[in-house]
Scaffold this motif. Structure first.
Motif, short mmCIF file in Angstrom:
data_model
loop_
_atom_site.label_atom_id
_atom_site.label_comp_id
_atom_site.label_asym_id
_atom_site.label_seq_id
_atom_site.Cartn_x
_atom_site.Cartn_y
_atom_site.Cartn_z
N TYR A 180 1.30 9.12 7.53
CA TYR A 180 0.65 7.84 7.21
C TYR A 180 -0.09 7.29 8.42
O TYR A 180 -1.23 6.82 8.32
CB TYR A 180 1.70 6.84 6.73
CG TYR A 180 1.15 5.45 6.46
CD1 TYR A 180 0.13 5.25 5.53
CD2 TYR A 180 1.63 4.34 7.15
CE1 TYR A 180 -0.38 3.98 5.29
CE2 TYR A 180 1.14 3.07 6.91
CZ TYR A 180 0.13 2.90 5.98
OH TYR A 180 -0.38 1.65 5.75
N ARG A 196 0.86 -1.18 0.00
CA ARG A 196 0.00 0.00 0.00
C ARG A 196 0.89 1.23 0.00
O ARG A 196 1.70 1.41 0.91
CB ARG A 196 -0.90 0.00 1.23
CG ARG A 196 -1.79 1.24 1.33
CD ARG A 196 -2.65 1.19 2.57
NE ARG A 196 -3.49 2.35 2.67
CZ ARG A 196 -4.32 2.59 3.68
NH1 ARG A 196 -4.40 1.73 4.67
NH2 ARG A 196 -5.06 3.67 3.69
N ALA A 225 -12.73 4.59 11.73
CA ALA A 225 -13.94 4.36 10.94
C ALA A 225 -14.23 2.87 10.84
O ALA A 225 -15.39 2.44 10.91
CB ALA A 225 -13.79 4.98 9.55
N ALA A 226 -13.17 2.06 10.66
CA ALA A 226 -13.35 0.61 10.57
C ALA A 226 -13.90 0.04 11.87
O ALA A 226 -14.76 -0.85 11.87
CB ALA A 226 -12.03 -0.06 10.21
N ALA A 243 -3.32 9.18 8.97
CA ALA A 243 -4.35 8.76 8.02
C ALA A 243 -4.87 7.37 8.37
O ALA A 243 -6.08 7.10 8.29
CB ALA A 243 -3.79 8.78 6.60
N LEU A 244 -3.95 6.49 8.78
CA LEU A 244 -4.33 5.13 9.13
C LEU A 244 -5.20 5.12 10.38
O LEU A 244 -6.15 4.33 10.49
CB LEU A 244 -3.08 4.28 9.34
CG LEU A 244 -3.28 2.77 9.46
CD1 LEU A 244 -3.88 2.20 8.17
CD2 LEU A 244 -1.94 2.09 9.76
N ALA A 292 -11.08 -5.09 7.47
CA ALA A 292 -10.50 -3.75 7.35
C ALA A 292 -9.71 -3.34 8.58
O ALA A 292 -8.92 -2.40 8.54
CB ALA A 292 -11.60 -2.72 7.08
N VAL A 307 -7.29 7.45 11.38
CA VAL A 307 -8.63 7.87 10.99
C VAL A 307 -9.37 6.72 10.32
O VAL A 307 -10.55 6.45 10.60
CB VAL A 307 -8.56 9.09 10.04
CG1 VAL A 307 -9.94 9.42 9.48
CG2 VAL A 307 -7.98 10.30 10.77
N GLU A 308 -8.65 6.02 9.44
CA GLU A 308 -9.24 4.89 8.74
C GLU A 308 -9.64 3.77 9.69
O GLU A 308 -10.72 3.18 9.57
CB GLU A 308 -8.24 4.38 7.70
CG GLU A 308 -8.69 3.17 6.91
CD GLU A 308 -7.59 2.66 6.02
OE1 GLU A 308 -6.92 1.69 6.42
OE2 GLU A 308 -7.37 3.25 4.94
N GLN A 309 -8.75 3.48 10.65
CA GLN A 309 -9.04 2.41 11.60
C GLN A 309 -10.17 2.77 12.56
O GLN A 309 -10.95 1.91 12.96
CB GLN A 309 -7.77 2.07 12.39
CG GLN A 309 -6.70 1.36 11.57
CD GLN A 309 -7.20 0.04 11.02
OE1 GLN A 309 -7.44 -0.91 11.75
NE2 GLN A 309 -7.39 -0.03 9.71
#
Length: 532
Positions: A225, A216, A235-236, A228-229, A317, A231-233
Motif C-alpha cells: 500500500y 480507502r 504524481a500528485a 502504491a501511495l 490529492a 507513486v500516487e503522491q
C-alpha cells in the motif's frame, strides 16, 4: 462477495459535540484487514461500533456472526483470575465438583459439552507463550504483555466468527509478538486489526485507510500500500508543481495585461488632451478601448481563477497527515554529569549509574521487571535494599498505561497541574506543538483517543516545571500512528538530556542513537548486553 461487516452511512460524535465519523460507508469481508489512519481519525471508535459497545448517531452497522473484541486498554479487574478472563470458571468449577462426586443436574448443565475446557484453555495459553501462567493466577500479577495475550487467548477459546483487535502488540516482547503474528495469520474468520506494528500489517490481506471521514480499501499489505501511495503522491506532487507554475504564469500575464492597459489609457488621455481628433471620434475610441480592456482583464482573471482552482484540486490529492512536532525545552545535561544512581540491584549490574546525556535502552521479555525498575528509578515502589539518588530535579516518567491524566480535566488544565506558574497562553502555545490547537486543547482528557492521550501525557511531561533532564519512557510508541512514531523518534534525537527507554520496537530504538543497552531477566537480573 458476501461481506461479514457492513457499515452504511454511519455518523458518530462524542457528547461534547466532537464529531468522529460522518456518513461513513465501509465493508469488511473474510480474511484479515489492517485498519490504519492518523491518531484521532476514529479507528478505535469504529471497532467499538462494530463490537456493539457504541451506537451510531445515524446509519447502520451490520455484523454476520459472533464478535470477539480486544480493546487497547483491557478492563481486566486486578482481582479476577486468568480463568475468569477466559470465561471458563463456571465450567471448571462444575467439572471439579463432578470429579468430587457432586453429580448434580446444575453441574452437568454448567459443563455442557466443555469437558475438555481446561485442556483447550491450557493449549491456547501455551500456544501464545503463556505456559507459565496458571489458570487461578490473578490478573493483577500479570505484566502488560501477559494481560494482552491472556485477553487474546480468551477470544480464541470462545472461537468468534469476527475478531477485532485494537493495537494488540502493545506491551508485547519480541517472542510474544511472533506468537501473535502466527495466531493472526491462522485465524479462519473475519479479522480487523488496528495497529502501527509494521510487521503485523505486512501479514494482512488488505489495508483500510481511515482518513477524513472515508475509508480507502487496498488489496494488499502495508508495504504494498505504501509503495502504491508513494507513486500516487509523487504524481500528485508533480501535478501541484505544474499547477503552481501555471498560476505564477497567469499572475504574471495578468500583471502584464494591467501594465499594457494602463499604457493605453495614458496614451488615450494624452490624445484627448492634445485634441488632435474630433471629440466624437475620440469618445468612440475611448469606449471601444474600455470594452476591449474589460474583456482582456476578465480573460486573464478567469485564467488565473482556473489556475487557482486546479492548484487547490492538486493540493487536495496531497496527504498532509498531522504529526506531533515537539519543540523540546532547554534540557541539556553536561557530558559526564551523574543524573541518577541506583544501587542494590539484582543481577551482574548491581549498581546503575546514568550520566548525561546517555541514551539507554532497557529490553527484556514480558514480566521480567522492566516497568518495575523504571518505577523504582523515579522513586515509586523502591524495593527493600535498593537505593535511588537523583542528580537532577527534572526527572519525568511516561508510564505504559498513560494514567497520569485526570479524565475530568481538560488537556490545558492537565498540563497546568504540572506547570502551575505558566500562563494559559504559554500552555496553549506549547500544546499547539502537540497538535492540540483551539478547542482541541479544551477537550476533557477522558474523551481522547489512545494516540491523543499519549500526546497529552507527553505534553504534560515536556512542558512541566522544571524542564526534564532525565526522561524514562515505558513503551512510548504503543499508541502512536506510524507517522507520529517517526516524528517522536526525530524529536527525541534532538533531546539533550538523559534518556531511558523501555521498548520492544527495535527499529524505533535504533532511531534514537542508543549509547547503552541493558537487558533484564527474571533469573539473571540486570545486565549489560550487546546492541540489538
Amino acid at each position: 462477495m458476501s461481506y461479514s461487516i457492513v457499515i452504511t452511512d454511519v455518523s458518530f460524535g462524542w457528547p461534547d459535540g466532537t464529531a468522529v465519523l460522518d456518513g461513513l460507508d465501509a465493508a469488511f469481508g473474510s480474511g484479515s484487514t489492517g485498519l490504519i489512519g492518523v491518531n484521532g481519525s476514529g479507528k478505535s471508535t469504529l471497532l467499538r461500533l462494530i463490537a456493539g459497545e457504541l451506537r451510531p448517531a445515524s446509519g447502520t452497522v451490520t455484523v454476520a456472526g459472533e464478535v470477539g473484541y480486544l480493546p487497547q486498554n483491557l478492563p481486566l479487574g486486578t482481582a479476577r483470575t486468568v480463568s475468569d478472563l477466559l470465561g471458563i470458571t463456571p465450567a471448571r468449577e462444575a467439572l471439579h465438583a463432578i470429579e468430587r462426586g457432586e453429580a448434580t443436574e446444575e453441574n452437568f448443565a454448567a459443563v455442557g459439552d466443555d469437558w475438555d475446557v481446561e485442556e483447550r484453555a491450557r493449549a491456547e495459553l501455551d500456544r501464545l507463550g503463556l505456559d507459565g501462567v496458571e489458570l487461578d493466577r490473578t490478573v493483577g500479577t500479570l505484566s502488560g504483555g501477559e494481560s494482552v495475550m491472556v485477553g487474546l487467548a480468551a477470544l480464541l477459546v470462545a472461537r468468534p466468527d469476527v475478531l477485532l483487535l485494537d493495537e494488540p502488540t502493545n506491551n508485547l516482547d519480541l517472542d510474544a509478538r511472533r506468537r501473535l503474528y502466527d495466531a493472526v495469520a491462522s485465524f479462519p474468520g473475519v479479522l480487523v486489526v488496528v495497529s502501527h506494528d509494521r510487521a503485523l500489517l505486512d501479514l494482512v490481506d488488505e489495508i483500510a485507510d481511515l482518513r477524513e471521514g472515508g475509508v480507502r480499501m487496498f488489496g494488499g499489505n502495508l508495504s504494498e500500500y505504501e509503495q502504491a501511495l508513494a507513486v500516487e503522491q509523487e504524481a500528485a506532487e508533480r501535478t501541484v508543481r505544474a499547477a503552481e507554475a501555471d498560476m505564477k504564469k497567469q499572475k504574471r500575464e495578468l500583471a502584464e495585461a494591467h501594465v499594457k492597459l494602463a499604457r493605453r489609457a495614458r496614451y488615450g488621455q494624452k490624445m484627448n488632451d492634445s485634441k488632435r481628433e474630433p471629440k466624437i471620434v475620440m469618445g468612440a475610441r475611448k469606449r471601444q478601448a474600455e470594452v476591449s480592456a474589460g474583456k482582456h482583464r476578465i480573460l486573464h482573471e478567469e485564467r488565473l481563477a482556473d489556475a487557482r482552482e486546479r492548484l487547490a484540486e492538486a493540493e487536495e490529492a496531497l496527504r498532509d497527515d498531522a504529526e506531533i512536532r515537539v519543540a523540546l525545552p532547554a534540557t541539556e545535561v553536561p557530558a559526564g554529569r551523574t543524573v541518577l544512581t541506583a544501587s542494590g540491584l539484582d543481577g551482574p549490574l548491581e549498581r546503575l549509574i546514568i550520566k548525561g546525556p546517555e541514551r539507554i535502552a532497557l529490553v527484556g521479555p514480558n514480566g521480567s521487571g522492566k516497568t518495575t525498575l523504571l518505577r523504582a528509578l523515579v522513586g515509586e515502589r523502591v524495593p527493600e535494599g535498593m537505593e535511588v539518588k537523583a542528580g537532577v530535579d527534572g526527572v519525568r516518567y511516561l508510564p505504559q498505561r498513560l494514567d497520569v491524566l485526570d479524565d475530568s480535566l481538560s488537556v490545558i488544565d492537565n498540563v497546568r497541574v504540572h506547570a502551575p506558574s505558566a500562563s494559559v497562553n504559554v500552555v496553549r502555545a506549547g500544546l499547539a506543538r502537540f497538535l492540540f490547537r483551539g478547542a482541541r486543547a479544551e477537550r476533557p482528557a477522558g474523551t481522547l483517543s489512545g494516540g491523543e492521550r499519549f500526546r497529552a501525557v507527553l505534553a504534560a511531561l515536556m512542558l512541566a516545571e522544571p524542564a526534564p533532564q532525565l526522561l524514562l519512557l515505558d513503551e512510548p510508541t504503543n499508541n502512536l500512528d506510524l507517522a507520529s512514531a517517526r516524528q517522536l523518534g526525530q524529536a527525541l534525537e534532538s533531546y539533550r538530556g538523559a534518556l531511558v527507554v523501555v521498548s520492544h520496537d527495535v527499529p524505533f530504538l535504533r532511531t534514537l542513537g542508543i549509547t547503552r543497552w541493558l537487558g533484564i531477566d527474571r533469573e539473571e537480573g540486570l545486565t549489560e548486553i550487546d546492541p540489538l
